[in-house]
Design a protein around this motif. Structure first.
Motif, PDB file in Angstrom:
ATOM      1  N   MET A 122       0.893  -1.286   0.126  1.00  0.00           N
ATOM      2  CA  MET A 122      -0.059   0.140   0.142  1.00  0.00           C
ATOM      3  C   MET A 122       0.932   1.252   0.055  1.00  0.00           C
ATOM      4  O   MET A 122       0.685   2.188  -0.619  1.00  0.00           O
ATOM      5  CB  MET A 122      -0.953   0.004   1.343  1.00  0.00           C
ATOM      6  CG  MET A 122      -1.719   1.238   1.200  1.00  0.00           C
ATOM      7  SD  MET A 122      -2.844   1.076   2.893  1.00  0.00           S
ATOM      8  CE  MET A 122      -1.617   1.023   4.087  1.00  0.00           C
ATOM      9  N   LEU A 123       2.027   1.367   1.038  1.00  0.00           N
ATOM     10  CA  LEU A 123       2.577   2.418   1.023  1.00  0.00           C
ATOM     11  C   LEU A 123       3.461   2.756  -0.262  1.00  0.00           C
ATOM     12  O   LEU A 123       3.738   3.855  -0.863  1.00  0.00           O
ATOM     13  CB  LEU A 123       3.559   2.438   2.215  1.00  0.00           C
ATOM     14  CG  LEU A 123       3.210   2.578   3.475  1.00  0.00           C
ATOM     15  CD1 LEU A 123       3.971   2.433   4.636  1.00  0.00           C
ATOM     16  CD2 LEU A 123       2.443   4.028   3.600  1.00  0.00           C
ATOM     17  N   GLU A 124       3.960   1.344  -0.700  1.00  0.00           N
ATOM     18  CA  GLU A 124       4.867   1.718  -1.968  1.00  0.00           C
ATOM     19  C   GLU A 124       4.113   2.099  -3.222  1.00  0.00           C
ATOM     20  O   GLU A 124       4.519   3.032  -3.998  1.00  0.00           O
ATOM     21  CB  GLU A 124       5.177   0.182  -2.509  1.00  0.00           C
ATOM     22  CG  GLU A 124       6.180   0.108  -3.589  1.00  0.00           C
ATOM     23  CD  GLU A 124       6.644  -1.447  -3.916  1.00  0.00           C
ATOM     24  OE1 GLU A 124       7.192  -1.614  -5.080  1.00  0.00           O
ATOM     25  OE2 GLU A 124       6.611  -2.170  -2.899  1.00  0.00           O
ATOM     26  N   MET A 125       2.617   1.666  -3.356  1.00  0.00           N
ATOM     27  CA  MET A 125       1.957   2.199  -4.473  1.00  0.00           C
ATOM     28  C   MET A 125       1.715   3.392  -4.427  1.00  0.00           C
ATOM     29  O   MET A 125       1.677   4.242  -5.307  1.00  0.00           O
ATOM     30  CB  MET A 125       0.728   1.223  -4.458  1.00  0.00           C
ATOM     31  CG  MET A 125       0.922  -0.131  -5.063  1.00  0.00           C
ATOM     32  SD  MET A 125      -0.295  -1.229  -5.075  1.00  0.00           S
ATOM     33  CE  MET A 125      -1.174  -0.549  -6.368  1.00  0.00           C
ATOM     34  N   LEU A 126       1.295   4.147  -3.242  1.00  0.00           N
ATOM     35  CA  LEU A 126       0.787   5.407  -2.924  1.00  0.00           C
ATOM     36  C   LEU A 126       2.263   6.396  -2.881  1.00  0.00           C
ATOM     37  O   LEU A 126       2.026   7.436  -3.595  1.00  0.00           O
ATOM     38  CB  LEU A 126       0.229   5.566  -1.659  1.00  0.00           C
ATOM     39  CG  LEU A 126      -1.241   4.792  -1.635  1.00  0.00           C
ATOM     40  CD1 LEU A 126      -1.942   5.044  -0.143  1.00  0.00           C
ATOM     41  CD2 LEU A 126      -2.279   5.474  -2.456  1.00  0.00           C
ATOM     42  N   ASN A 127       3.131   6.012  -2.599  1.00  0.00           N
ATOM     43  CA  ASN A 127       4.420   6.929  -2.892  1.00  0.00           C
ATOM     44  C   ASN A 127       4.848   7.142  -4.178  1.00  0.00           C
ATOM     45  O   ASN A 127       5.112   8.022  -4.679  1.00  0.00           O
ATOM     46  CB  ASN A 127       5.447   6.073  -2.158  1.00  0.00           C
ATOM     47  CG  ASN A 127       5.457   6.294  -0.420  1.00  0.00           C
ATOM     48  OD1 ASN A 127       5.044   7.126  -0.081  1.00  0.00           O
ATOM     49  ND2 ASN A 127       6.200   5.367   0.227  1.00  0.00           N
TER      50      ASN A 127
END
Length: 357
Positions: free
Chosen positions: A134-139
């Protein structure tokens, strides 16, 4: 230099100073927008954000939270609104797209997410460890991510104030957080007056057969049962913290709860007519209750700020002669404060699933 000349010189200086101040102010403002501000979220992470005008919540409980603070900042829902829920949601927000989120087997609609370009994404803090992509995609989308903790009902005052700070809506958030603090205080005082041996036993029935339940240490439901002066009959191992467990008919008969609550309409429609439940005390005494869910569930899944009203409803349901408040009046006040909706007694009765009188 003459007095007239001195005045002219001062005017010239003033004409130079004022534009300089204006330019400096603009530069400071631009600097703030470029560099943003640092926020320490409720998971202890420090994140830099800019001005927030559009918010995307990645989980239903967070979406409900943002809606209560300022509906106009919400850019999309995680799940579709039910027809009943829409009656109590402002018209512009009824038309928002369903973007989805990271929960269950779901992932968000990335095309919708890219199109709405949120200034910040708010996520449930407990999911950071279990949903690392999730964090990777939003970053990758340059969307700052802030975590919000809303596990127990007692987390909500701080959560409201945190979100209020992020969204520059602190006054509104303080009002909502203060209401929940007052509710918790009142309900602790109420439940403390009931001796442990006299506390009404409660079973939370899940599924069409009612033979799945949530453990006594799962906080979404259990802390509300405790605050309402009840006692959850279903005991589990700590390893089952987030899992509803199946039990057999004999175990339910052994529990023999005083009260059964459910959010399953099929179970509720059959509970008084099916022979499999007739031996239960709660069925014999007609003390099986549907949990209100307008516009969002009041006790359990998905959890929301509605639990601050749900705990009052449950206390009234368990102890109708002992409960000191006026549940209809409290429901009207809650809907006005949190949802901006005026309702009358008849509508409150309908929402509470109560008969008139």
């Amino acid at each position: 230099m003459t007095a007239e000349g001195s005045k002219a010189k001062n005017r010239s200086r003033l004409f130079l100073i004022v534009p300089a101040i204006c330019i400096l102010s603009v530069m400071i403002s631009i600097g703030r927008q470029v560099h943003g501000r640092e926020i320490t979220d409720m998971a202890g992470r420090t994140v830099t954000i800019g001005q927030v005008k559009k918010v995307w919540p990645a989980y239903p409980p967070v979406a409900f939270l943002v809606y209560a603070v300022d509906p106009s900042l919400l850019v999309g829902w995680t799940t579709p609104l039910s027809p009943e829920a829409k009656k109590y949601i402002r018209e512009p927000q009824q038309k928002l797209p369903v973007v989805g989120g990271w929960f269950g087997q779901r992932t968000p609609n990335m095309e919708n997410l890219i199109a709405i370009k949120p200034d910040v994404a708010l996520v449930w803090d407990q999911t950071l460890a279990v949903t690392p992509n999730m964090l990777e995609m939003l970053n990758k989308l340059n969307i700052p991510v802030l975590a919000v903790r809303i596990f127990f009902l007692s987390d909500y005052p701080e959560a409201f104030r945190f979100v209020g700070n992020v969204l520059d809506r602190s006054k509104r958030a303080n009002e909502l957080g203060g209401y929940i603090e007052q509710t918790i205080k009142e309900m602790k005082a109420f439940s403390s007056r009931i001796p442990n041996e006299k506390k009404i036993s409660v079973y939370y029935a899940v599924g069409a057969d009612g033979l799945t339940s949530d453990c006594d240490h799962i906080p979404f439901l259990d802390d509300v049962i405790n605050l309402a002066g009840g006692r959850n009959v279903y005991k589990c191992q700590p390893s089952d913290r987030m899992v509803g467990k199946k039990i057999d008919q004999e175990r339910l008969i052994l529990y023999d709860p005083d009260v059964i609550v459910t959010q399953d309409e099929l179970f509720f429609s059959n509970v008084y007519t099916s022979s499999r439940y007739r031996l239960l005390k709660a069925v014999r005494n007609r003390k099986v209750y549907m949990i209100p869910k307008t516009p969002f569930n009041w006790l359990n899944y998905p959890p929301s700020f509605m639990r601050a009203l749900g705990v009052r409803w449950l206390a009234y349901t368990l102890y109708p002669t002992l409960y000191p408040g006026n549940i209809r009046k409290e429901t009207r006040q809650f809907f006005k404060l949190f949802l901006g909706v005026d309702i009358g007694d008849d509508e409150a009765n309908k929402i509470l699933l109560l008969k008139k009188g």
